[in-house]
Design a protein around this motif. Structure first.
Motif, PDB file in Angstrom:
ATOM      1  N   THR A 191     -23.393  -0.760   2.257  1.00 22.47           N
ATOM      2  CA  THR A 191     -22.222   0.063   1.959  1.00 22.47           C
ATOM      3  C   THR A 191     -21.336  -0.621   0.929  1.00 22.47           C
ATOM      4  N   ALA A 192     -20.613   0.188   0.184  1.00 16.17           N
ATOM      5  CA  ALA A 192     -19.660  -0.326  -0.793  1.00 16.17           C
ATOM      6  C   ALA A 192     -18.428   0.568  -0.792  1.00 16.17           C
ATOM      7  N   THR A 193     -17.258  -0.065  -0.945  1.00 15.96           N
ATOM      8  CA  THR A 193     -16.008   0.681  -1.019  1.00 15.96           C
ATOM      9  C   THR A 193     -15.315   0.363  -2.328  1.00 15.96           C
ATOM     10  N   GLU A 194     -14.962   1.419  -3.076  1.00 14.80           N
ATOM     11  CA  GLU A 194     -14.186   1.227  -4.296  1.00 14.80           C
ATOM     12  C   GLU A 194     -12.710   1.480  -3.981  1.00 14.80           C
ATOM     13  N   LEU A 195     -11.887   0.472  -4.239  1.00 14.69           N
ATOM     14  CA  LEU A 195     -10.449   0.585  -4.031  1.00 14.69           C
ATOM     15  C   LEU A 195      -9.782   0.823  -5.373  1.00 14.69           C
ATOM     16  N   THR A 196      -8.958   1.844  -5.464  1.00 11.88           N
ATOM     17  CA  THR A 196      -8.279   2.152  -6.723  1.00 11.88           C
ATOM     18  C   THR A 196      -6.771   2.155  -6.504  1.00 11.88           C
ATOM     19  N   GLY A 197      -6.044   1.981  -7.590  1.00 13.28           N
ATOM     20  CA  GLY A 197      -4.587   2.018  -7.510  1.00 13.28           C
ATOM     21  C   GLY A 197      -3.950   0.716  -7.107  1.00 13.28           C
ATOM     22  N   LEU A 198      -4.698  -0.401  -7.213  1.00  8.92           N
ATOM     23  CA  LEU A 198      -4.104  -1.692  -6.902  1.00  8.92           C
ATOM     24  C   LEU A 198      -3.031  -2.011  -7.933  1.00  8.92           C
ATOM     25  N   GLY A 199      -1.858  -2.459  -7.457  1.00  9.03           N
ATOM     26  CA  GLY A 199      -0.760  -2.789  -8.353  1.00  9.03           C
ATOM     27  C   GLY A 199      -0.381  -4.241  -8.258  1.00  9.03           C
ATOM     28  N   ALA A 200       0.617  -4.630  -9.040  1.00  8.45           N
ATOM     29  CA  ALA A 200       1.052  -6.025  -9.083  1.00  8.45           C
ATOM     30  C   ALA A 200       1.613  -6.489  -7.752  1.00  8.45           C
ATOM     31  N   ASN A 201       2.109  -5.559  -6.924  1.00  8.16           N
ATOM     32  CA  ASN A 201       2.706  -5.935  -5.648  1.00  8.16           C
ATOM     33  C   ASN A 201       1.720  -5.891  -4.485  1.00  8.16           C
ATOM     34  N   ASP A 202       0.486  -5.511  -4.779  1.00  8.39           N
ATOM     35  CA  ASP A 202      -0.527  -5.443  -3.725  1.00  8.39           C
ATOM     36  C   ASP A 202      -1.271  -6.760  -3.628  1.00  8.39           C
ATOM     37  N   ALA A 203      -1.527  -7.204  -2.385  1.00  6.06           N
ATOM     38  CA  ALA A 203      -2.398  -8.367  -2.197  1.00  6.06           C
ATOM     39  C   ALA A 203      -3.769  -7.984  -2.704  1.00  6.06           C
ATOM     40  N   ALA A 204      -4.408  -8.898  -3.441  1.00  3.33           N
ATOM     41  CA  ALA A 204      -5.730  -8.597  -3.984  1.00  3.33           C
ATOM     42  C   ALA A 204      -6.714  -8.364  -2.858  1.00  3.33           C
ATOM     43  N   ALA A 205      -7.658  -7.449  -3.100  1.00  2.00           N
ATOM     44  CA  ALA A 205      -8.622  -7.088  -2.069  1.00  2.00           C
ATOM     45  C   ALA A 205      -9.383  -8.301  -1.578  1.00  2.00           C
ATOM     46  N   GLY A 206      -9.482  -8.420  -0.243  1.00  2.00           N
ATOM     47  CA  GLY A 206     -10.278  -9.495   0.330  1.00  2.00           C
ATOM     48  C   GLY A 206      -9.683 -10.871   0.142  1.00  2.00           C
TER      49      GLY A 206
END
Length: 412
Positions: free
Chosen positions: A180-195
């Motif tokens: 499985t794979a999940t694409e995360l979109t809409g990450l911004g400067a205030n979001d903790a980076a995925a994982g």
């Protein structure tokens, strides 16, 4: 920090020493209680597992200028290497009983659930999968970074195939075991980076920073010579507890002599056995990675999901960061005894009801599989020990069983 040192090491690698601020041993009986965040046995193990690291890669001695421990600490904490790529080998020997290891996925998932509005189910799942996969054995990881918005962590090891690829506002989380794979979109400067939890687990730079920023008066720091790691000349920084109650005997950090970036971290147990945790680069480059390094295309046949990260308008205020566990304050059901290396978390029986069936089940597992001791049931690992008394009080920490039993006997 003391202004004195134990001497200046020679270019050949002689040790130099500096005690950390305050230097005095805590007075006997100074294990005072304070309220803190809830900490359950499986979560303790999960947090410990998130400190993973690996086998040193030493070669011939280097010939760096001599430095004191104070100077080397300053060099590490002021280092801001933004670009690098290479391979990291991690070896973990926590000595966690299989029953506790089986609880790690739910513990990590529960911890990840509290990472705040900017987090997503995909990010939580990434941390759960990667941290659990890295919690034991030896793994080789491919890592890369180009500032705060581009990172890569991937492993193709049997039983631990995953990829976390972050590129600007998009991130991919891939799990080879489930396809499985999940694409995360809409990450911004205030979001903790995925994982981020998983990446930090395999990043000597982040791990070393966590250790060094937690230093206090019961810690001794010294420079123990020089060596080579991944073809780079490094200083060997030794961080040790002054007391005898911790399961950790020493943390060794190999610091790049040119840029101050930690290239390897080893956590050595106080009983003199093999390292508990050990992470180190086997190859490293500080050149800017190609943009294609952070691109990801799911393999054919992968089940793909898409998630949009909720918009967060502002970063958390200082001191208001999102925590996986409740913050210190009134209403907490956990007391902390001691401080620093010898901190013991005491989870009172009343919190079991608040924690629901999951917490009760975890405590039941400790009682069922733990070793009977005078104070109750004990699950012992090389890093974290957990004691559950007959009335359901939990004592947990990176301390020896004797410390837990003494605290339980004192009814503190």
């Amino acid at each position: 920090m003391s202004n004195s040192s134990g001497g200046t090491g020679s270019a050949g690698g002689g040790p130099t020493g500096d005690d950390i601020l305050g230097a005095a041993e805590p007075a006997a009986g100074a294990r005072r209680g304070r309220r803190s965040r809830v900490l359950v046995p499986a979560t303790v193990a999960a947090v410990a597992a998130a400190g993973l690291i690996a086998v040193p890669v030493f070669a011939a001695s280097s010939s760096l200028p001599s430095v004191t421990a104070q100077q080397l600490l300053a060099k590490v904490l002021s280092s801001h290497v933004q670009t690098f790529s290479g391979s990291v080998q991690t070896t973990v020997d926590l000595g966690i009983p299989s029953q506790v290891m089986s609880a790690l996925p739910s513990a990590v998932a529960g911890a990840s659930a509290g990472t705040g509005a900017g987090a997503s189910a995909g990010q939580s799942k990434a941390a759960e999968q990667a941290v659990t996969a890295l919690a034991s054995g030896t793994h080789v990881l491919k890592v890369a970074a180009d500032g705060p918005t581009r990172q890569l962590l991937s492993s193709s090891d049997a039983g631990a195939t995953f990829t976390l690829a972050h590129d600007g506002s998009t991130a991919w989380v891939y799990d080879g075991q489930s396809g499985t794979a999940t694409e995360l979109t809409g990450l911004g400067a205030n979001d903790a980076a995925a994982g981020s939890a998983a990446r930090n687990a395999a990043d000597p730079q982040q791990l070393a920073a966590q250790v060094l920023r937690a230093l206090g008066p019961n810690t001794s720091v010294s420079v123990q010579g020089q060596s080579m790691v991944a073809g780079q000349s490094v200083y060997e920084l030794s961080v040790k507890p002054k007391g005898a109650g911790s399961t950790i005997g020493e943390v060794r950090i190999a610091v790049d002599g040119a840029n101050g970036m930690p290239l390897q971290v080893r956590v050595l147990p106080s009983d003199g056995s093999d390292p508990i945790l050990d992470v180190g680069f086997t190859s490293v480059s500080f050149a800017t990675p190609a943009a294609s390094t952070f691109a990801f295309t799911p393999p054919s046949g992968t089940k793909v999901a898409h998630e949009a990260v909720p918009v967060r308008t502002a970063a958390p205020e200082h001191g208001q960061q999102h925590h996986a566990l409740p913050k210190v304050g009134a209403g907490s059901d956990t007391t902390v005894l001691g401080s620093g290396w010898e901190s013991v978390y005491v989870l009172n029986p009343g919190s079991q009801a608040k924690g629901g069936a999951g917490l009760s089940g975890e405590l039941g597992a400790v009682k069922e599989f733990g070793k009977p001791v005078a104070g109750g049931a004990l699950i012992s690992t090389k890093l974290v020990n957990v004691l559950v008394t007959p009335n359901g009080t939990v004592y947990a920490g990176a301390v020896t069983p004797a410390v837990l039993e003494a605290d339980a006997a004192g009814g503190r």
